[in-house]
Structure formats: C-alpha cells, structure tokens
Enzyme design. Structure first.
Site, PDB file in Angstrom:
ATOM      1  N   ASP A 141     -23.358  14.969 -14.164  1.00 48.18           N
ATOM      2  CA  ASP A 141     -22.636  14.391 -13.265  1.00 48.18           C
ATOM      3  C   ASP A 141     -23.916  13.913 -11.953  1.00 48.18           C
ATOM      4  OD1 ASP A 141     -20.546  13.208 -11.170  1.00 48.18           O
ATOM      5  OD2 ASP A 141     -19.406  14.089 -12.762  1.00 48.18           O
ATOM      6  N   HIS A 198     -19.280  12.928  -6.463  1.00 46.74           N
ATOM      7  CA  HIS A 198     -18.295  12.891  -7.628  1.00 46.74           C
ATOM      8  C   HIS A 198     -18.759  14.362  -8.369  1.00 46.74           C
ATOM      9  CE1 HIS A 198     -17.455  11.651 -11.850  1.00 46.74           C
ATOM     10  NE2 HIS A 198     -16.608  10.859 -11.048  1.00 46.74           N
ATOM     11  N   SER A 521     -11.945  10.923 -14.524  1.00 42.51           N
ATOM     12  CA  SER A 521     -13.252  11.926 -14.232  1.00 42.51           C
ATOM     13  C   SER A 521     -12.646  13.185 -13.709  1.00 42.51           C
ATOM     14  CB  SER A 521     -14.099  11.237 -13.144  1.00 42.51           C
ATOM     15  OG  SER A 521     -15.005  10.303 -13.573  1.00 42.51           O
TER      16      SER A 521
END
Length: 757
Positions: A141, A198, A521
């Site tokens: 990520d 994220h 996600s």
C-alpha cells in the site's frame, strides 16, 4: 544427460522520459523463458541471465547494467529495466523471450466492524484462532505510520523464526507487531512512511492492536482493533497518492513471499479490464499461492456498473464492500416536519435547531451552481442559510462555508442511491440519499419560504438493513473469466474507522489519529485479517481451502434475516455479493472445503483459450496446452458456479469436497430452486468416515424455460447440510450466444436479476 527445463520469467522496464540518443525510455513488463540449471535460483545467476537481455552500451561493449531496476526471484522471474520500444522489438528476437508490456499505473481502491462480524475478545473466532498469533500479514500500500498506537507490540510475541524480512529505515521503528518495513517507490526511495493515510488505515484494519477511546470528532467512540490483532505486519510501500506502478507492486509481492509472509493484502487494482496473462497482480498472486501465501484483493470502486470488477483471478479472494449496522446520524428536518436521516462525522454540539432558510442553488436549472463546486455560489445569496447541494464530499462544504452558508444538506448522486458516507465536514452537514434529496427539492418547490435544520444524533448502533451492498462496490460478471463467479465475498467497507497518518480534525500529526473512509480498499483488509485467523487455526490449509471456508460459510441475509439489499434497497443479486457477507466465526469451522492445488489451474487456463506462452507467463513453468486435458471454467473445483445455459441444453460438472469438520459425518444436499433451470446433484448424500477424506459429486443443469425475446440471469445455490452448512452460490445466464456484454447492457437497463435468495 543434462535436462533443460524452461521456466517463465517476467522482465520489467521503467517509465522514464529521459532520452538516450534518440530513444525514449519507458517501463515494460517482459516475460522470458529461462533454461534452468542446478544453480539457476542463485541471484547472481538470475541477474547474469537477465542482463543478457539488456541492450549493449556502445561505449563499453557490455550489456547496459544502468538500465536495471528490479531482479525478481520468487513469485515471478525476470527484472525491471529502462528500454525503448525499438529495443523491445529487437529483444523479441532473442531466444527465451515471451512477451513485453509497458508497466501500468494501478489505483488505490479507497472499530466497530469486528463486533459486527462476530469477533469478541474472549469468545468465538478470536479465542479459537488466538487472534491471529504467529501469522504474518503483508500489506502492499502507501506505507505506514509506524509510531501509531495501533501498531504497538503490547502483548505481541516475537515474529516466527522463519521470518526473513527486515526493517530498512530509521532508529528502527519496527517491533514485534510491525516486523517488516520496506519501500518500493522508485521516485521516493528510502521513505516507506505513509504520507497518504491509506496504507496506515488498511494495515490497522487487518491487524491493528487494541486502542481504547478511538474516535473521530468524538463519534464512533470505542476500541479500535484489527481483525487479527495478534498477527504480525510486514509493510511494503509501493504506492503514492498518485497510484501504484505495476513494476513496484510486483517487486513488493516478490519480496513479501520471499521473506515469508502468510497472507498478502492488496487494496489496489487496474483502472481497466485486463486479461489474466496481462495482469501483474494476477501473475504475482499466482506465484504467491504457489508458495502457499493467501492473497486478498479489493474488487474495485466502479459500481454500480455490472462487469466493473477487478482482480478476478480465481486464485485471488476478490472482496466487495458492504455497510455495517453503525450510522453517525445527522437528520435533516424540514419546515413541514418531514425528517430525512443522513450521516456526518462532524456533529457540532452548539448548532441551533431553529429552522433556517433552505435554498437549492440549482433550482433554476443552473447545474454548476447545483454542485456547489468552488466558484459556483459567487453570485448566489446563501448567507445564514442551509444549502442543498448535488456535489461530492468535504470540498462541497468548503464552498458553502466560504460563501457564508450556515449548513449543508449533501444529496447523493442517483447512482449512489441510499449509500451515504459519514465524513468530517467543515460545517454542520447531513449527507442524504438521492431519493431523500429529491423529496427535499420537492418541498423547496412547494413553498415560497422553505426552511430546515439539522439534528445531530451521534452514533447509532443497530441499523436494521445492514449489511447492504455499497453503491461503489464493483459488480460481476468477471470480465477476465466469466465462468468464475466474482466477487467472492463482501465485507465491511463503508464508514470504516481505523488508524490514520494525521489528525483529520486539526491537520497536525499526532500519535493517536483515526479517520473514517469508505471503499473496497477498506473491505479487503477485513478479509485479509480473517484469513490470518483461519491460517492460525488451520496452518496446513492451502490458500484455496481458506478461501473456500470463507465463501461457503458466508451470510446471504442481513441482521433481520431478510435478503441483503443493494444501494436501491432492493435485494442484491449474486454479482454484487458473490457468496455473501463474511461470517468470521463460521469460517473457522466450515465442515467441508473445496481445495485447489496450483497445477489444477493449468487445465482451466488452457480452457480459456490462452496460448502456451500466455499460460507459461502465469504459472511460471513450461506448458503445452495440446497435451493438457483442458476444462471449462465451471469445472474448476471452485466453491461457486457461474455457467451459460442456452435453450435445450444440459451441462454437467463435478466437484471434490474435503472433510475438515467431524470425522464421521453425513451431509445431504439442499437445492434452492432456480427459475428456468432444473438442478440435480448425485449423490444426494455424502458419508464421510475420517478427516481429510475427499468425495466427489456431480451437478447437472438443464434448461427448462421456453425461448424468450431476451436473455437474462437467474441464481440460486446448493447447500450440503450436516452439523455444518456448506453453501455454494450459482449464477446462470440463460443465453443463446456467448456474448456477456450484450446481456449486461440489457441487465443494467432493467436493473433486475431473478433472485431466489
């Protein structure tokens, strides 16, 4: 006699605008075959072979080593190098060359959920699986915020002795929770720390440790914790805010498998449909499962369109997104006493409930003003008023605030239906559904003095229609392989509270930041963590067996035992939910599993019509499809079925199930009726006498409907029942030709699939 074996290798090249001579250099992914010898696995031997493919430097007369970017060793073989299109053309003539492709830019698919999924600290799934103890989850990520309390190693054991990874940076920020930290971002070397948020969010969702009093704006307060709180984390930073280069992602997968992760979590994917032999995630994931590493990927955020799904390889767990039973309630109250429940994480305690003037800037047909985008309200009087907007997200509220508005009602786009987000708005706000927004518009039209207010009701637990499919969650059928039902599963992906890289309240970096965001996600790491729990409980199970356990035990009804619904509040179809909503506790004890070994995928891949070269690219070894007994997609030993059944046809497939439940047990089959299709199973009873015993059954589908003017999909399931319930969903296209595209244009127009669940 020396025997030469050919293995598939991937050769990769780098995006670069630099011009050497007159040649533009670009990043390619090139597959080559390598003659293997007893020493071919040594890095120096691999690199020597890879260098032989590079162009010659005219100054030195040697292959130009400066072009090399990556050398791959584990999940794929090959390297990354900077080349021009002309150089790639010349490379095609070299012995061992298979294919070349420019690298692609992949997109990121962007607390209470453990309770919602039935995970509790002292009982059930967490207790049975030791909270994932000893399992290593690799997260590819945007990096991580290593000093966040979610990554504390309190009560964490040391990593397993077989772990070969490392922490590359800093006064080592690693500990017994965060045991690996590496960067694969070529234009930002040496910085695996999360500048986006994220990666921090997804890592803590999968395996964050317990953090008390986690909240955003004092809402959703509680203990933040990942699905597998005692699993270890290895972080591979391969993405920035601009996306993820496929070369970097493949390098990260290769390193993660080489270093010894057990589960890989990838909340990213291509922006466009792609064949399996062109898909670096699919190719890298095959190398991972070949090494017994489970791979979980997000399905994509391209819903509610059908055929919008990504990461559809059958060896990947493809995860769609659903809601939980928690809202952060903000209710719009109109002057006629109508109330419309919406959401907002910003819940001001001092907002007066006095009715204020209500205005819709787009009432006169001004579409730009209706969006409340920057500059759209410059000539509209919204001062001290509540403004109804058609826009998107927090930025819309900034425009309203800057124009002097007192509050905002943010209306969903039609495609989003009833899927609302709780966001940290910059002014009092409520996001409402599209239908509610239309009702508010009608009220504004009905009176010369429209008024409204917003009542902030805080966190509400127990929403009755949960889980519901999120509007943005990508749908099947599976473009890469229509005969494999996707998504496999859905999991929490709407308004998920987890660790963040900075404070969302004051934009300053602190050590206890959390944020609430939505996307597939967010759903993906939920399943990655649950896979880690299963891996702890059943360390010998293959990736396919773990996937089967997740799928066959899923819930296909909501908390009220009604069918799971979609963003329109109608029953969700099989291309939205796959097997259904994950049930973490039941997945630990599935009774039976459908297992698949890596070599079992070869007849399936040949059956897709792929060339020998394309199959070799995926599986990493020589394949001659003419000598392989190819199978149709539906014959793969998958836990679900997706078939095409023209009129007056009968199709028969077989499945093998393995007993992992009770040694002496008997299962009988239950068949859910499928309109227009007769389904039969033989035998109807499976009698097991020992654990790990395998038994085969055959399932037959016969078309019973008469011809009609249009084709359509129907769905159902079969369930093997004993002390356990082992359910396999079934999708059937009643089609007269092989075109899926035509059928789904009609399906999107009608928005209907015959649903029996």
């Amino acid at each position: 006699m020396a025997c030469v074996l050919l293995f598939s290798f991937i050769f990769m090249l780098t995006i670069n605008s630099t011009i050497i001579g007159q040649k533009n250099l670009e990043t390619y992914i090139v597959h080559v075959s390598l003659p293997a010898d007893p020493h071919s696995s040594k890095l120096e031997d691999l690199e020597s072979w890879y260098y032989s493919f590079l162009p010659v430097n005219p100054t030195t007369g040697l292959n130009d080593a400066s072009r090399m970017v990556y050398s791959y060793r584990k999940v794929v073989s090959g390297f990354a190098a900077r080349l021009s299109a002309e150089e790639v053309k010349e490379m095609e003539e070299k012995k061992g060359f298979l294919s070349a492709r420019p690298e692609a830019l992949l997109a990121l698919q962007t607390t209470h959920s453990p309770d919602f999924l039935g995970l509790h600290k002292q009982i059930g799934g967490w207790s049975d699986a030791n909270q994932g103890k000893g399992v290593i989850i690799g997260v590819i990520d945007t990096g991580i915020t290593p000093d966040h309390p979610s990554f504390s190693d309190e009560d964490m054991p040391p990593p397993p002795p077989e772990w070969k990874g490392r922490c590359e940076y800093g006064n080592p920020p690693c500990n017994n929770k965060l045991i690996g930290l590496r960067s694969f971002i070529r234009d930002r070397p040496g910085l695996p720390f999360d500048e986006v948020g994220h990666g921090t969010h997804t890592a803590s969702t999968a395996a964050g440790n317990f953090v008390a009093n986690a909240n955003v704006y004092d809402n959703a307060n509680g203990t933040a914790v990942g699905m597998a709180p005692h699993a270890h984390l290895a972080i591979y930073s391969a993405c920035s805010r601009h996306g993820c280069r496929s070369a970097d992602v493949l390098a990260a997968i290769d390193a993660a498998v080489l270093e010894g992760v057990h589960v890989l979590s990838l909340s990213l994917g291509f922006d466009f449909p792609i064949s399996l032999f062109e898909d670096e995630i699919a190719i890298g994931a095959f190398g991972a499962i070949r090494n017994r590493v489970f791979v979980s990927c997000s399905a994509g955020n391209y819903g509610p369109l059908y055929q919008s799904l990504r990461n559809g390889a059958p060896w990947i767990l493809t995860v769609g997104a659903s809601t939980t039973d928690r809202d952060v309630r903000a209710t719009a109250v109109l002057g006629n006493n109508q109330e419309f429940d919406g959401q907002s994480f910003f819940q001001p305690k001092d907002f007066q409930t006095t009715l204020l003037p209500l205005v819709y800037p787009g009432m006169n047909g001004d579409q730009f003003a209706a969006t409340c985008e920057k500059g759209s309200l410059d000539n509209i009087d919204v001062k001290a008023k509540i403004v109804l907007c058609d826009g998107f997200g927090v930025e819309t509220g900034e425009t309203v605030r800057d124009a002097g508005g007192a509050a905002m009602i943010l209306m969903n786009q039609q495609s989003s239906g009833y899927t609302t987000s709780a966001e940290g708005h910059v002014l009092p706000a409520a996001q409402v559904s599209f239908a509610d927004g239309q009702a508010i518009k009608a009220y504004i039209n009905s009176t010369s003095t429209p008024k409204a207010t917003i009542q902030f009701k805080g966190t509400i637990i127990g929403v009755k229609d949960a889980p519901a499919v999120a509007a943005f969650s990508s749908r099947g059928p599976n473009h890469a392989s229509p005969g494999i039902l996707k998504p496999d599963i859905i999991g929490p992906g709407v308004n998920i509270l987890a660790a963040w890289s900075e404070s969302v309240e004051d934009k300053t970096t602190t050590k206890s930041n959390f944020n609430v965001i939505s996307g597939t996600s967010m759903a993906c790491p939920h399943l990655s963590g649950i896979a880690a729990l299963i891996k702890n409980a059943h360390p010998r199970w293959s990736p396919a067996a773990i996937k089967s356990a997740i799928m066959t035990t899923a819930n296909f009804t909501n908390v009220t035992s009604s069918p799971i619904i979609d963003e329109r509040r109608v029953p969700a179809d099989i291309f939205m939910i796959g097997a259904g909503q994950v049930n973490a506790s039941r997945a630990l004890d599935p009774g039976l599993v459908y297992d698949i070994q890596p070599n079992d995928y070869i007849p399936y891949l040949c059956g897709l019509g792929y060339s020998d070269q394309n199959v070799r690219t995926i599986v990493g070894k020589p394949v001659t499809c003419s000598t392989v007994s190819s199978i149709p997609e539906a014959q793969l030993n998958y836990p679900s079925f997706a078939i095409q059944l023209p009129q007056n046809t009968t199709q028969r497939y077989s499945r093998i199930v393995t007993n992992v439940g009770i040694a002496v047990s008997s299962y009988h089959v239950e068949i859910e009726e499928i309109p227009g299709v007769e389904v039969s199973v033989q035998p109807e009873v499976l009698n097991f006498t020992e654990l790990d015993q395998q038994m085969t059954y055959q399932i037959t589908f016969r078309r019973t409907t008469m011809s009609s003017n249009k084709s359509f999909f129907v769905q159902g399931a079969i369930t093997w029942i004993s002390e356990h319930r082992v359910r396999s969903p079934i999708a059937v296209l009643l089609a007269e030709d092989t075109s899926y595209d035509k059928e789904f244009i009609a399906l999107e127009q009608s928005e209907q699939v015959t649903n029996t669940v």
